[in-house]
Every structure is written in C-alpha cells, then in structure tokens.
Design an enzyme around this catalytic site. Structure first.
Site, PDB file in Angstrom:
ATOM      1  N   SER A 261       0.864  -1.221  -0.014  1.00  0.00           N
ATOM      2  CA  SER A 261       0.224  -0.193   0.101  1.00  0.00           C
ATOM      3  C   SER A 261       0.939   1.259  -0.054  1.00  0.00           C
ATOM      4  O   SER A 261       0.395   2.311  -0.272  1.00  0.00           O
ATOM      5  CB  SER A 261      -0.951   0.057   1.246  1.00  0.00           C
ATOM      6  OG  SER A 261      -0.109  -0.080   2.395  1.00  0.00           O
ATOM      7  N   GLY A 309      -1.876   4.977  -6.282  1.00  0.00           N
ATOM      8  CA  GLY A 309      -3.201   5.069  -5.468  1.00  0.00           C
ATOM      9  C   GLY A 309      -2.846   4.820  -4.114  1.00  0.00           C
ATOM     10  O   GLY A 309      -2.111   3.729  -3.937  1.00  0.00           O
ATOM     11  N   CYS A 316     -11.321   0.745   0.702  1.00  0.00           N
ATOM     12  CA  CYS A 316     -10.151   1.442   1.328  1.00  0.00           C
ATOM     13  C   CYS A 316     -10.479   2.212   2.687  1.00  0.00           C
ATOM     14  O   CYS A 316     -11.258   3.064   2.492  1.00  0.00           O
ATOM     15  CB  CYS A 316      -9.043   2.038   0.492  1.00  0.00           C
ATOM     16  SG  CYS A 316      -8.538   0.965  -0.886  1.00  0.00           S
ATOM     17  N   GLY A 398     -11.523  -5.709   0.910  1.00  0.00           N
ATOM     18  CA  GLY A 398     -10.294  -5.250   0.644  1.00  0.00           C
ATOM     19  C   GLY A 398      -9.035  -6.231   1.140  1.00  0.00           C
ATOM     20  O   GLY A 398      -9.419  -7.120   2.030  1.00  0.00           O
ATOM     21  N   MET A 399      -8.194  -6.107   0.656  1.00  0.00           N
ATOM     22  CA  MET A 399      -6.984  -6.839   1.056  1.00  0.00           C
ATOM     23  C   MET A 399      -6.650  -6.588   2.343  1.00  0.00           C
ATOM     24  O   MET A 399      -5.811  -7.277   3.164  1.00  0.00           O
ATOM     25  CB  MET A 399      -5.718  -7.036  -0.110  1.00  0.00           C
ATOM     26  CG  MET A 399      -6.325  -7.609  -1.430  1.00  0.00           C
ATOM     27  SD  MET A 399      -6.932  -9.154  -1.157  1.00  0.00           S
ATOM     28  CE  MET A 399      -5.511 -10.091  -1.226  1.00  0.00           C
ATOM     29  N   GLY A 400      -6.704  -5.496   2.942  1.00  0.00           N
ATOM     30  CA  GLY A 400      -6.191  -4.975   4.253  1.00  0.00           C
ATOM     31  C   GLY A 400      -7.482  -5.302   5.213  1.00  0.00           C
ATOM     32  O   GLY A 400      -7.484  -4.669   6.641  1.00  0.00           O
ATOM     33  N   ARG A 412       1.033  -6.694   2.882  1.00  0.00           N
ATOM     34  CA  ARG A 412       0.770  -5.481   2.187  1.00  0.00           C
ATOM     35  C   ARG A 412       0.715  -4.210   2.640  1.00  0.00           C
ATOM     36  O   ARG A 412       1.190  -3.021   2.294  1.00  0.00           O
ATOM     37  CB  ARG A 412      -0.350  -5.718   1.181  1.00  0.00           C
ATOM     38  CG  ARG A 412      -0.949  -4.764   0.412  1.00  0.00           C
ATOM     39  CD  ARG A 412      -2.060  -5.077  -0.374  1.00  0.00           C
ATOM     40  NE  ARG A 412      -2.008  -4.125  -1.669  1.00  0.00           N
ATOM     41  CZ  ARG A 412      -2.675  -3.181  -2.004  1.00  0.00           C
ATOM     42  NH1 ARG A 412      -3.361  -2.509  -0.748  1.00  0.00           N
ATOM     43  NH2 ARG A 412      -2.578  -2.526  -2.952  1.00  0.00           N
TER      44      ARG A 412
HETATM   45  P1  XMP Z   1     -11.388  -0.299  -6.303  1.00  0.00           P
HETATM   46  O1  XMP Z   1     -11.649   1.179  -6.057  1.00  0.00           O
HETATM   47  O2  XMP Z   1     -11.300  -0.551  -7.688  1.00  0.00           O
HETATM   48  O3  XMP Z   1     -10.021  -0.466  -5.715  1.00  0.00           O
HETATM   49  O4  XMP Z   1     -12.370  -1.162  -5.636  1.00  0.00           O
HETATM   50  C1  XMP Z   1      -9.423  -1.277  -5.776  1.00  0.00           C
HETATM   51  C2  XMP Z   1      -7.737  -1.198  -5.377  1.00  0.00           C
HETATM   52  O5  XMP Z   1      -7.877  -0.884  -3.902  1.00  0.00           O
HETATM   53  C3  XMP Z   1      -6.843  -1.250  -3.140  1.00  0.00           C
HETATM   54  N1  XMP Z   1      -6.817  -2.049  -2.134  1.00  0.00           N
HETATM   55  C4  XMP Z   1      -7.026  -1.548  -0.726  1.00  0.00           C
HETATM   56  N2  XMP Z   1      -6.691  -0.398  -0.319  1.00  0.00           N
HETATM   57  N3  XMP Z   1      -7.214  -1.068   1.764  1.00  0.00           N
HETATM   58  C5  XMP Z   1      -6.839  -0.414   0.921  1.00  0.00           C
HETATM   59  O6  XMP Z   1      -6.374   0.877   1.610  1.00  0.00           O
HETATM   60  C6  XMP Z   1      -7.634  -2.538   1.558  1.00  0.00           C
HETATM   61  O7  XMP Z   1      -8.199  -3.384   2.129  1.00  0.00           O
HETATM   62  C7  XMP Z   1      -7.482  -2.606  -0.023  1.00  0.00           C
HETATM   63  N4  XMP Z   1      -7.810  -3.706  -0.697  1.00  0.00           N
HETATM   64  C8  XMP Z   1      -7.392  -3.486  -2.243  1.00  0.00           C
HETATM   65  C9  XMP Z   1      -5.687  -1.967  -4.180  1.00  0.00           C
HETATM   66  O8  XMP Z   1      -4.777  -1.081  -4.747  1.00  0.00           O
HETATM   67  C10 XMP Z   1      -7.022  -2.346  -5.169  1.00  0.00           C
HETATM   68  O9  XMP Z   1      -6.490  -2.480  -6.610  1.00  0.00           O
END
Ligand code: XMP
Length: 497
Positions: A261, A309, A316, A398-400, A412
């Site tokens: 991130s 981003g 996120c 979210g992966m987080g 990450r």
């Molecule tokens: P969208 O808006 O397309 O975004 O759903 C996907 C991107 O979000 C990021 N990502 C995260 N960022 N916490 C974050 O702050 C999370 O848990 C998380 N999971 C994904 C990542 O860059 C993805 O491609």
C-alpha cells in the site's frame, strides 16, 4: 479557457476524478478511430487499457483469462499457496481460446440438487460427470437440464439420469476441427479427452458463438508465442522470492506486481533489485505510490511500471486509519508526470467507478487503469453468488480487511504479525454484474467516445496534449457535480457503465 493540469493541480488542493472535468476539444474523426493501444509496463502492450486488481475476490484464473481475451490483463492475487498461484497462472498460459479449461464437474453419486446448486453458483447449463467429480479425471457422462427437469426426486443420483454415450473429441484436435464437430453434433457441449479418457477441457456452443464474434473485439493480450499474458502479485518477504522463482520456473509469469500500500520502502527496493538480478527479462510493477518523489525512487531502482493510488479504492480505509494518501486524480497526474519523463507507464489503481473515471485517469497521464470493485461480482470473479435482501451478490473485500489479512495479505500493509492487527479495508458484497465480456468492450467504447469529445485520437495523443497544455480542465464545485449527475427526475432506469 480552463486550466492546464499543471495549473489546476499546483494550487494546494487534492482532487479526485469527480472533482475535475475536461473541456471539450475539436472533433474531426469518428469514435471508432480512437486508438486505445497502450503499454501496461515498459514492454507489455495491451489493446484495452484496463487490468484487474490482485484481490482475492477479483482475480484468479477465470478473470485473468477473460481479461486477456478482452485485450486487457489480469493480475492474480497471492492470498494462496505458491503451488496454488502457480496452478492458476498455468491455467491462464495454457488456455486455448474458445474452450472452457476448468469445466464444471460432478461425481456420479452427486444428486440433482447438487447439480442445481452448481448451476446457480457457476452460471453453467450442464456439468461433466467424472469419476471423482473433478475436471482431469475419467469422463463418465454429461448432465444438462434436459436430463433432470422432469424428475421430482431431487435426491436422485446423477448416475441414474446422466447421458453416458457422450461424443468427445481428442486432445490433439484443432479448434477449427472441434468447432466443426460441435456444429455437426448440434449439441451444447463437447468434452475434450486425453488418450485415457480423462476430461481435459470442454468446447461449448456459447464459446463457439463467442469465437465467431471474436474479430469484433479487441485483440487478445498475448506473449510472443501467442499464449495469453498473465501477471501475479507477490509480497516483499523472503518467501516471496521463492514465489517469483516458482512462477517463472513454470514459465507462467509475464509481469509481477510487488504489492504494497506504500511502495517507497527499503523492502520493496531490495525485492526489486533481487527480482531484476534473478529474472532480468521479467517486467516488474512497483507501488503503490502517489507522489513524484516516491515514483523517482522506484524508477531509479528499475521499476517497469508504477501502480498509483493510496486509499482511493472503494473498500479502502487507509486515508481514514493512517492519515496518508492523496486524491486519486492528483496522484495519477503527479506520478505520471515524473514517470513519463523516464518512459515508465503508470497504472491508475483504485476509485474507478465508471467509464468517465477511466477516460479521466488516462487523460491525466495513466497508461492503464486497475479495477477492483468494477469487476467484483462478475461471472469471472472468484467466489459464488448468494442472495442478500433479494439481491444476487458476490463477496468483495479489501486486502487490508481483517478477513483477507487472516488469509495472509497483512504484509501488504507492513503489518507486524505479532502485534494488534489494524484493518485498512472493509469486507462486504457487490451485486451480480454479469460477465466482463460485456462490461469491458462497453467501457472501452465509452472511453473512445470521451476521447473523441476531448479531441484526442489515442492515449499517447492525450498524454501529449496534457503535457503541452492544450488539454484544458477545471475543478467542479459540489453544485456543478450535482448538476453533472442525473437530477430532477421522478424515476429513471440507469444502465450502469
Ligand atoms: P477499487 O476502487 O477498484 O479499488 O475497488 C481497488 C484497489 O484498492 C486497493 N486495495 C485496498 N486499499 N485497503 C486499502 O487501503 C484495502 O483493504 C485494500 N484492498 C485493495 C488496491 O490497490 C486495489 O487494486
């Protein structure tokens, strides 16, 4: 009229896509003439400037295959074992267009109720019946609704109703030959088997019709040998080095994402140096970054593309939890400005909700966009459909989020596994969005129309106009944003994307 990007983004306010609007240019060409060819990394070319995010509810083999077929590219997530990720990547590289490489399969002792559950989850019309219920084992028959519709007892085993005398084609048969056989048989499904009768893949009438339409869609994203392009994400720990080695040893990796991130770290720079030493011809995507300074650091380290981003994604919470990030339009502009000077493409990652956001990201300097939420809930996304409050949905997280981090993605977020886990994302659901086979061409055509309105014929043309200052834009007040959305309607039907 309006401002140059340098003027607008140099004023001390951070902006995202909805905050800015481009002023129209002069049109002297048709939308169909707009060229969306682009580079996702220094060396990998795509015909459609869209890639899918390495998230465990977005990209596994089915998504990566279809993305590449549509001219984009998929990046496999790594919330799975190295062996699992290698198997997924190999499925993409071994995919033969027109065939289903992982057909829906059930065992003979499975019931009609199991078949109906499978149909609902995977959107399939029939299933292959194999010895152990997996593709890859001996084919015993086929079941379609025609075999089950008139049987009342849902507990009836499929062995009682399946068609046993199934016409098959050998593994060595060419696509043309298989399609001819399918046409002659007038059936919906034609299993392809090896010399021992094991199910290898499946030809379907739907796939056949899709292939006939193929000339009208963007060229597949393929390597020099004609195999589909695939990317995969890895972390920056020691065992991630072995992951990259395994993916390369399987000859199943065109680009690797070093996933973080906040990408401007010693860990990522060390991993980048290692991967470049061990695999000099592998394209490495670094990030995420949102400033020119972060970008320079990774470009100096040898990055072949930058993912832009921080906290802009739909799931996120990074900006809220950690107080760090940037409005996505500002981040894409500032990073791309620096990256462009070094010939490094940027990937605008997160916050893309519609085709207008894609057109804005590309016009602000990005070479591709990366989507999570836009592709979550599609047929190709991992996971099964279920119902919530009468709406058909799939999980998106979210992966987080705590749920995803429990499966391994905490690295990450530079999370210390020994101490308290702080979530930087949420978990939930998104509605059924159908197939990306429909969505991606629609998005591409809408972007072409946006470019036509701006008066630019290609992504390179847009980047040139932005740099020269002929591309003009303004910030939108909140009233202007409300005006730009639908208003004063009693009721309406909105066609999404
Ligand atoms: P969208 O808006 O397309 O975004 O759903 C996907 C991107 O979000 C990021 N990502 C995260 N960022 N916490 C974050 O702050 C999370 O848990 C998380 N999971 C994904 C990542 O860059 C993805 O491609």
């Amino acid at each position: 009229d309006g401002y140059t990007a340098a003027q607008l983004f140099g004023q001390g306010t951070t902006y995202t896509y909805d905050d800015v609007i481009f002023l129209p240019g002069h049109i002297n060409f048709g939308a169909h003439e707009v060229d969306l060819n682009t580079y996702v990394t220094r060396k990998l070319k795509l015909a459609t400037p869209v890639v899918s995010s390495p998230m465990d509810t977005v990209t596994e083999a089915d998504m990566a295959i279809t993305m590449a077929m549509m001219g984009g590219m998929g990046f496999l997530h790594y919330n799975m074992t190295t062996e699992g990720q290698v198997a997924q990547a190999k499925r993409v590289k071994q995919h033969v267009p027109g065939f289903v490489t992982s057909p829906a399969a059930l065992a003979p002792q499975s019931t009609i109720a199991d078949f109906e559950a499978l149909k609902a989850k995977r959107d399939v019309r029939g299933a292959c019946i194999t010895e152990d219920g997996q593709p890859g084992s001996k084919l015993l028959g086929i079941v379609t609704s025609r075999d089950t519709d008139f049987i009342n007892d849902r507990h009836t085993p499929l062995s009682d109703v399946m068609t046993r005398d199934v016409e098959t084609a050998p593994e060595s048969a060419s696509l043309e030959h298989v399609l001819e056989q399918l046409k002659k048989s007038k059936r919906n499904l034609l299993p392809i088997v090896d010399s021992q009768g094991h199910l290898v893949r499946l030809a379907t009438k739907a796939g056949f019709l899709e292939e006939q339409r193929a000339p009208r869609r963007a060229a597949c994203s393929a390597d020099g040998g004609g195999r589909l392009l695939v990317g995969a994400a890895v972390g920056t720990r020691d065992d991630d080095r072995a992951r990259v080695d395994a993916l390369r040893a399987a000859d199943a990796l065109d680009a690797v994402i070093l996933d973080s991130s906040q990408g401007d770290s010693t860990y990522q720079l060390e991993m980048l140096a290692h991967v470049k030493r061990a695999h000099p011809d592998l394209q490495v995507v670094c990030g995420n970054v949102v400033t020119g300074r972060q970008a320079r650091s990774l470009i100096d380290g040898g990055a072949d593309a930058l993912r832009v981003g921080m906290g802009s994604g739909s799931i996120c919470t990074t900006q809220e939890v950690c107080a760090v990030g940037r409005g996505q339009a500002a981040a894409v502009y500032q990073v791309s400005r620096v990256a462009d000077q070094c010939g490094v493409p940027t990937i605008a990652d997160g916050g893309i909700q519609n085709s207008g956001h894609i057109a804005k990201a590309l016009s602000l300097g990005a070479s591709t966009v990366m989507c999570g939420s836009l592709f979550a809930g599609t047929t190709e996304a991992p996971g099964e459909y279920f119902m919530v409050d009468g709406v058909r949905v799939k999980a998106y997280r979210g992966m987080g989020s705590l749920e995803a981090m429990a499966k391994g993605s905490e690295a990450r977020y530079h999370s210390d596994t020994q101490s308290l886990k702080v979530a930087q994302g949420v978990a939930g659901t998104v509605r059924d969005k159908g197939s990306i086979r429909t969505t991606v061409p629609f998005l591409a055509q809408a972007v072409r129309q946006g470019f036509q309105d701006m008066g630019v014929r290609s992504i390179a043309d847009a980047h040139r106009a932005l740099k020269q200052g002929s591309m003009r834009l303004e910030a939108r007040s909140s009233a202007a944003q409300a005006e730009g959305n639908i208003h004063d309607m009693h009721s309406f039907r909105k066609v999404r994307w």
